[in-house]
Design an enzyme around this catalytic site. Structure first.
Site, PDB file in Angstrom:
ATOM      1  N   ASP A  93       2.139 -11.661 -60.401  1.00 44.65           N
ATOM      2  CA  ASP A  93       0.793 -11.594 -60.968  1.00 44.65           C
ATOM      3  C   ASP A  93       0.709 -12.021 -62.425  1.00 44.65           C
ATOM      4  OD1 ASP A  93       2.141  -9.510 -62.141  1.00 44.65           O
ATOM      5  OD2 ASP A  93       1.216  -7.959 -60.919  1.00 44.65           O
ATOM      6  N   GLU A 115       4.785 -11.087 -52.909  1.00 45.08           N
ATOM      7  CA  GLU A 115       4.248  -9.842 -53.488  1.00 45.08           C
ATOM      8  C   GLU A 115       2.717  -9.918 -53.536  1.00 45.08           C
ATOM      9  OE1 GLU A 115       4.524  -8.205 -57.742  1.00 45.08           O
ATOM     10  OE2 GLU A 115       6.306  -7.366 -56.831  1.00 45.08           O
ATOM     11  N   GLU A 129      -3.007  -8.838 -65.152  1.00 45.22           N
ATOM     12  CA  GLU A 129      -2.311  -9.040 -63.875  1.00 45.22           C
ATOM     13  C   GLU A 129      -3.187  -8.807 -62.649  1.00 45.22           C
ATOM     14  OE1 GLU A 129      -1.043  -7.470 -66.480  1.00 45.22           O
ATOM     15  OE2 GLU A 129       0.882  -8.420 -66.927  1.00 45.22           O
ATOM     16  N   HIS A 199       6.240  -1.054 -72.239  1.00 42.54           N
ATOM     17  CA  HIS A 199       5.918  -2.290 -72.963  1.00 42.54           C
ATOM     18  C   HIS A 199       4.644  -2.976 -72.495  1.00 42.54           C
ATOM     19  CE1 HIS A 199       8.367  -3.852 -69.549  1.00 42.54           C
ATOM     20  NE2 HIS A 199       7.378  -4.717 -69.508  1.00 42.54           N
ATOM     21  N   ARG A 201       0.971  -4.397 -71.853  1.00 39.69           N
ATOM     22  CA  ARG A 201      -0.105  -4.760 -72.775  1.00 39.69           C
ATOM     23  C   ARG A 201      -1.145  -3.638 -72.935  1.00 39.69           C
ATOM     24  NH1 ARG A 201      -1.816 -10.127 -74.169  1.00 39.69           N
ATOM     25  NH2 ARG A 201      -0.171 -10.902 -72.818  1.00 39.69           N
ATOM     26  N   HIS A 231      11.857  -4.015 -74.860  1.00 38.43           N
ATOM     27  CA  HIS A 231      11.376  -5.376 -74.556  1.00 38.43           C
ATOM     28  C   HIS A 231      11.422  -6.232 -75.806  1.00 38.43           C
ATOM     29  CE1 HIS A 231       8.585  -8.435 -72.969  1.00 38.43           C
ATOM     30  NE2 HIS A 231       8.891  -7.938 -71.784  1.00 38.43           N
TER      31      HIS A 231
HETATM   32  N1  UDP Z   1      15.014  -5.010 -66.341  1.00 37.96           N
HETATM   33  C1  UDP Z   1      16.239  -5.508 -66.736  1.00 37.96           C
HETATM   34  N2  UDP Z   1      16.687  -5.198 -67.995  1.00 37.96           N
HETATM   35  C2  UDP Z   1      15.968  -4.428 -68.854  1.00 37.96           C
HETATM   36  C3  UDP Z   1      14.717  -3.922 -68.442  1.00 37.96           C
HETATM   37  C4  UDP Z   1      14.252  -4.242 -67.168  1.00 37.96           C
HETATM   38  O1  UDP Z   1      16.914  -6.211 -65.980  1.00 37.96           O
HETATM   39  O2  UDP Z   1      16.441  -4.181 -69.966  1.00 37.96           O
HETATM   40  C5  UDP Z   1      14.514  -5.352 -64.991  1.00 37.96           C
HETATM   41  C6  UDP Z   1      14.109  -4.157 -64.175  1.00 37.96           C
HETATM   42  O3  UDP Z   1      15.210  -3.603 -63.490  1.00 37.96           O
HETATM   43  C7  UDP Z   1      13.069  -4.766 -63.237  1.00 37.96           C
HETATM   44  C8  UDP Z   1      12.414  -5.800 -64.109  1.00 37.96           C
HETATM   45  O4  UDP Z   1      13.319  -6.111 -65.151  1.00 37.96           O
HETATM   46  O5  UDP Z   1      13.695  -5.438 -62.154  1.00 37.96           O
HETATM   47  C9  UDP Z   1      11.129  -5.247 -64.659  1.00 37.96           C
HETATM   48  O6  UDP Z   1      10.613  -6.088 -65.586  1.00 37.96           O
HETATM   49  P1  UDP Z   1       9.322  -5.746 -66.448  1.00 37.96           P
HETATM   50  O7  UDP Z   1       9.294  -4.282 -66.714  1.00 37.96           O
HETATM   51  O8  UDP Z   1       9.345  -6.699 -67.580  1.00 37.96           O
HETATM   52  O9  UDP Z   1       8.104  -6.192 -65.535  1.00 37.96           O
HETATM   53  P2  UDP Z   1       7.221  -5.494 -64.436  1.00 37.96           P
HETATM   54  O10 UDP Z   1       8.113  -4.799 -63.472  1.00 37.96           O
HETATM   55  O11 UDP Z   1       6.268  -4.562 -65.103  1.00 37.96           O
HETATM   56  O12 UDP Z   1       6.501  -6.631 -63.795  1.00 37.96           O
END
Ligand code: UDP
Length: 385
Positions: A93, A115, A129, A199, A201, A231
């Protein structure tokens, strides 16, 4: 017969993680030649997550939301033309998800959405998103819904049943591959741990306040180590670092390599996050997750019992963290795959088979059944803007 050129595209860390197994599954399908189209900063650490293969496009700095779409759209279209794409897959998204899907549509290349069907029904949360995924659904020709609820959401929006496949989450496939491969970050004292990622927005305006809650929880629980891989976004860093960097039992880390992140979560008593992916990962690992948001598009884990939507009120968050930490971790093992509402580790294989079917290379795969869910996860009706 000529090879079908299926372009796997993504632009962010979670998309890279969740598309890597799809790319690998496509590599195993006779008649399909998978290619990668990636919208990344040259120095972006996400590059470390890429499967080996073609990298066709990059974005070379950090533009605003509108600039990003403005730049990805023509670049993606040009690369898709040059790659002579037969089919395009986008995931999730983000703005790049929608921009690439739209570029493909305008180039008359069919797009499958991985997804698909997640909905909060609130256009402002998660922002942008929720709208990105609705817009992507408008141009997608196949929808790979991770759960039956996601399928219901798509049906409510008028998508045809034939265009939807319930596949499970490819993030579960990725986790099962990476689990056991990584080590905990260096220099951490022995647990218990709390994993934190905040992290998003929508939380930027209150991030310093939320960091203050983590500080108070750390003060109240000196025997617990709070681990926060921060992040790279400077807005996040500037809010979090001043509040937490001098707390003895809080470890602010650089983003972790994926398998270490999984190792950290698996070793944790609690996960406190506003991330989407961590909700699925915590559920799969059997680690309780507190979701620091007002809405979630992943309610299945709430019903299953691992996720708890705590909102963004500081006092409420502190209180629920204290209760959870004093209760300890109930489960000491992963959720059995038969009980996992997010997937069974076969999502990518189903998607690859569905794309092959779409391209006339095989039969239509069956939907993933998933565990029985009660009526609390009924789809809602319309987007509130
Ligand atoms: N992740 C990672 N290292 C980190 C933090 C997160 O590999 O230091 C992985 C986490 O396990 C997950 C993904 O990144 O698979 C999540 O990313 P993010 O939180 O940026 O995005 P969202 O899930 O909200 O789309």
């Amino acid at each position: 017969m000529s090879q079908k050129r299926v372009v796997v595209s993504f632009g962010t860390r979670p998309e890279a993680i969740k598309m890597a197994p799809v790319y690998r599954a496509l590599e195993r399908v006779a008649g399909i030649d998978p290619l990668l189209l990636v919208t990344l900063d040259e120095g972006d650490p996400v590059r470390g997550y890429l499967p080996s293969g073609t990298v066709a496009g990059v974005i070379d700095d950090r533009p605003s939301c509108t600039e990003l779409v403005e730049r990805i759209l023509p670049e993606a279209a040009r690369h898709l033309r040059e790659m002579r794409a037969t089919y395009v897959l986008v995931q999730g998204d983000t703005l790049s998800t929608f921009a690439i899907a739209w570029a493909a549509f305008l180039e008359r290349v069919p797009v499958g959405h991985v997804e698909a069907g997640l909905r909060s029904y609130d256009a402002r949360e998660p922002f942008p998103e929720e709208v990105n995924r609705c817009l992507t659904a408008v141009v997608a020709d196949l929808h790979f819904a991770p759960t039956r609820l996601a399928r219901e959401n798509l049906l409510q929006e008028g998508k045809s049943p034939e265009s939807i496949f319930v596949t499970g989450q490819t993030g579960v496939d990725a986790l099962l591959c990476a689990a056991g491969q990584g080590t905990l970050p260096d220099n951490l004292p022995p647990g218990p741990y709390v994993t934190i990622t905040l992290h998003r927005r929508e939380n930027w305006p209150r991030l310093a306040e939320l960091a203050g809650v983590i500080r108070r929880a750390a003060d109240q629980n000196p025997g617990v180590t709070f681990v926060y891989p921060v992040h790279l976004n400077p807005i996040v860093r500037e809010a979090v670092w001043p509040v937490l960097s001098d707390v003895e039992n809080v470890f602010l880390l650089e983003p972790l390599e994926y398998s270490s992140m999984i190792a950290l979560m698996e070793a944790s008593q609690l996960i406190v996050t506003d991330s989407g992916g961590l909700q699925e990962e915590g559920t799969t690992l059997g680690v309780p997750v507190m979701i620091v948001r007002n809405v979630t598009e992943r309610p299945e884990g709430i019903e299953q019992g691992t996720l708890r939507l705590v909102g963004t009120d500081s006092d409420e968050l502190l209180e629920t963290m204290s209760i959870a930490l004093s209760a300890g971790r109930e489960s000491d093992g992963r959720t059995p795959l038969s009980m996992n509402p997010y997937g069974d580790g076969q999502a990518s294989a189903r998607i690859a088979r569905a794309v092959a079917w779409r391209l006339g290379l095989g039969s239509r795969p069956a939907d993933w059944e998933g565990p029985e869910m009660a009526e609390t996860t009924e789809p809602r009706s319309r987007l509130h803007v």
